[in-house]
Design a protein around this motif. Structure first.
Motif, PDB file in Angstrom:
ATOM      1  N   MET A  77       1.074  -0.928  -0.064  1.00  0.00           N
ATOM      2  CA  MET A  77       0.389   0.225   0.373  1.00  0.00           C
ATOM      3  C   MET A  77       1.347   1.266   0.263  1.00  0.00           C
ATOM      4  N   PRO A  79       3.899   2.735  -1.859  1.00  0.00           N
ATOM      5  CA  PRO A  79       3.938   3.179  -2.851  1.00  0.00           C
ATOM      6  C   PRO A  79       2.121   4.587  -3.351  1.00  0.00           C
ATOM      7  N   ARG A  80       0.562   3.696  -2.826  1.00  0.00           N
ATOM      8  CA  ARG A  80       0.024   4.829  -3.521  1.00  0.00           C
ATOM      9  C   ARG A  80      -0.451   5.621  -2.444  1.00  0.00           C
ATOM     10  N   LEU A  81      -0.029   4.932  -0.962  1.00  0.00           N
ATOM     11  CA  LEU A  81       0.054   6.012  -0.085  1.00  0.00           C
ATOM     12  C   LEU A  81       0.234   6.986  -0.294  1.00  0.00           C
ATOM     13  N   ARG A  83       1.839   8.317  -3.460  1.00  0.00           N
ATOM     14  CA  ARG A  83       1.488   9.195  -3.858  1.00  0.00           C
ATOM     15  C   ARG A  83       0.730   9.997  -3.914  1.00  0.00           C
ATOM     16  N   ARG A  84      -0.396  10.245  -2.454  1.00  0.00           N
ATOM     17  CA  ARG A  84      -1.947  10.762  -1.997  1.00  0.00           C
ATOM     18  C   ARG A  84      -1.235  11.603  -1.610  1.00  0.00           C
ATOM     19  N   ALA A 226       3.729   3.288 -17.400  1.00  0.00           N
ATOM     20  CA  ALA A 226       3.290   2.568 -16.225  1.00  0.00           C
ATOM     21  C   ALA A 226       4.488   1.447 -16.662  1.00  0.00           C
ATOM     22  N   GLN A 357       8.246   1.325  -7.834  1.00  0.00           N
ATOM     23  CA  GLN A 357       7.695   0.421  -8.170  1.00  0.00           C
ATOM     24  C   GLN A 357       8.588  -0.904  -7.354  1.00  0.00           C
ATOM     25  N   ALA A 360       8.504  -1.521  -3.879  1.00  0.00           N
ATOM     26  CA  ALA A 360       7.013  -1.913  -2.955  1.00  0.00           C
ATOM     27  C   ALA A 360       7.108  -3.756  -3.599  1.00  0.00           C
TER      28      ALA A 360
END
Length: 421
Positions: A77, A79-81, A83-84, A226, A357, A360
């Motif tokens: 989780m 990388p997504r966190l 980025r946000r 990507a 990436q 992670a």
């Protein structure tokens, strides 16, 4: 005519950037110190915790498998966190979670509550594990080896100190294992402080002002496609290498003190032996990344560390008490595969996005691979009544660790392999 005031205008910005960089270094070091005491402090007091909560050997093995499970589940989780909210904000939240979990779990009163507190702390450790190489790459792109070494030294120092002083600290606080575990929550609270001013920082090179219209479309057009990380053989090799070294590390942190205690070594000495194993990472974690970044192929380092591990396990099987200090040193050298793996994460990707990436993927997949190891050790120990089979398992896993480490150490990048795939 007056000269344009270009130099004075740049001075405040340069001073702010220098101050922020120093704050990042302090934050990295304090965070690293707190990434392992939750595990090694428990390893030093595992027998007392088992007795206090009524755990069997199998349940204790399950407890020692919780760290890699949490690192796999929650690490993905990160990388997504990031980025946000930004990497610094996520690491700050991770330090808060570690503090809360370490303060909650000793006083939960039962195995389930202890597990919940442990998971909360490990959740914070998981996201911080993944984002440390990312922060190093973004803030110190020309010093990846030295900063990874510094971070790994701090991590090893926190690991070894927790292993060494948990038992005597517990005795000094009255002999209750609860206070001996809870005290590490206070250390984690200090690690929150340097990240608070950085919470709104998105890292160097990220524009603070919004871009709209043609500018936004142009920026979107410049974004790289990507990265399909699963197409890279190097990414898979690094993930398996990471998983096998994590298996060895968490079995060592969770069970090695108990191996020595079962061989007749006093509890305090067993904790000190575990600390010796962990403290070996302090100097080597600084040296190995610096050497690794100067080599085109990191395979020779992988082989050397693996040979030390095989020798240490063989000695632990043949004469656990007689050569205890030698085995502790050899296994400590072998455990320095961790900073080597972190260094290779930064070396096997060209871009910051690739590092995110790869970090992670390698850590999440690697920790998934490592989950059965500590649990299987507990089951084998419970069923056989001795340590022969668990140590044989570790010897058997070291050989493929060396093989995939050689593959992961080849001079190539995941971006090139993903594109070719």
């Amino acid at each position: 005519m007056a000269a344009p005031p270009t130099a004075p205008d740049r001075t405040p910005a340069n001073s702010t950037r220098a101050w922020t960089t120093r704050l990042v270094v302090v934050g990295i070091l304090l965070a690293a110190v707190n990434l392992r005491p939750a595990i090694t402090s428990l390893g030093a007091l595992l027998e007392e915790v088992r007795d206090g909560l009524g755990m069997s050997g199998s349940v204790a093995g399950l407890l020692t498998s919780v760290p890699p499970f949490c690192f796999a589940v929650f690490g993905v989780m990160a990388p997504r966190l990031a980025r946000r909210f930004g990497p610094a904000a996520v690491v700050c939240a991770g330090m808060v979670a570690i503090t809360a979990g370490l303060l909650i779990r000793p006083y939960a009163g039962n195995t389930a509550g202890f597990l919940v507190g442990s998971v909360l702390a490990l959740m914070g450790i998981a996201v911080s594990n993944v984002l440390m190489p990312v922060i190093v790459k973004r803030w110190f792109p020309d010093r990846v080896g030295s900063m990874t070494g510094l971070y790994s030294m701090a991590l090893a120092a926190g690991t070894s100190v927790a292993a060494a002083v948990t038992v005597p600290l517990t005795d000094a606080l009255g002999g209750g294992w609860q206070s001996g575990l809870a005290v590490w929550g206070g250390l984690a609270a200090f690690a929150v402080l340097p990240w608070l001013p950085l919470v709104r920082d998105r890292g160097p090179g990220v524009a603070s002002a919004p871009v709209s219209g043609a500018g936004a479309r142009a920026r979107a057009d410049r974004q790289p496609p990507a990265l399909r990380i699963t197409r890279s053989r190097t990414a898979w090799a690094l993930a398996v290498f990471f998983g096998l070294q994590a298996t060895a590390a968490y079995i060592t942190m969770g069970w090695m003190a108990q191996i020595f205690r079962d061989a007749g070594v006093p509890a305090g000495t067993a904790g000190l032996l575990l600390a010796v194993t962990m403290v070996m990472g302090v100097p080597l974690a600084f040296v190995i990344p610096r050497v690794a970044t100067r080599l085109p192929h990191q395979g020779p380092i992988v082989i050397a560390l693996g040979v030390c591990g095989l020798a240490g396990y063989a000695g632990l099987w043949a004469a656990p008490a007689g050569g205890a200090w030698a085995w502790a040193v050899l296994l400590g050298i072998s455990n320095c595969a961790f900073p080597l793996a972190l260094t290779m994460v930064g070396m096997r990707a060209r871009t910051g996005a690739g590092v995110v990436q790869l970090s992670a993927f390698a850590q999440s997949a690697g920790y998934l691979i490592s989950i059965p190891g500590p649990l299987l050790v507990g089951v084998l120990y419970q069923s056989s009544g001795g340590w022969g089979l668990p140590i044989a398992l570790m010897i058997g896993l070291t050989i493929p660790q060396m093989a995939v480490g050689v593959l992961a150490g080849r001079d190539r990048t995941v971006e090139d392999e993903a594109a070719a795939g």
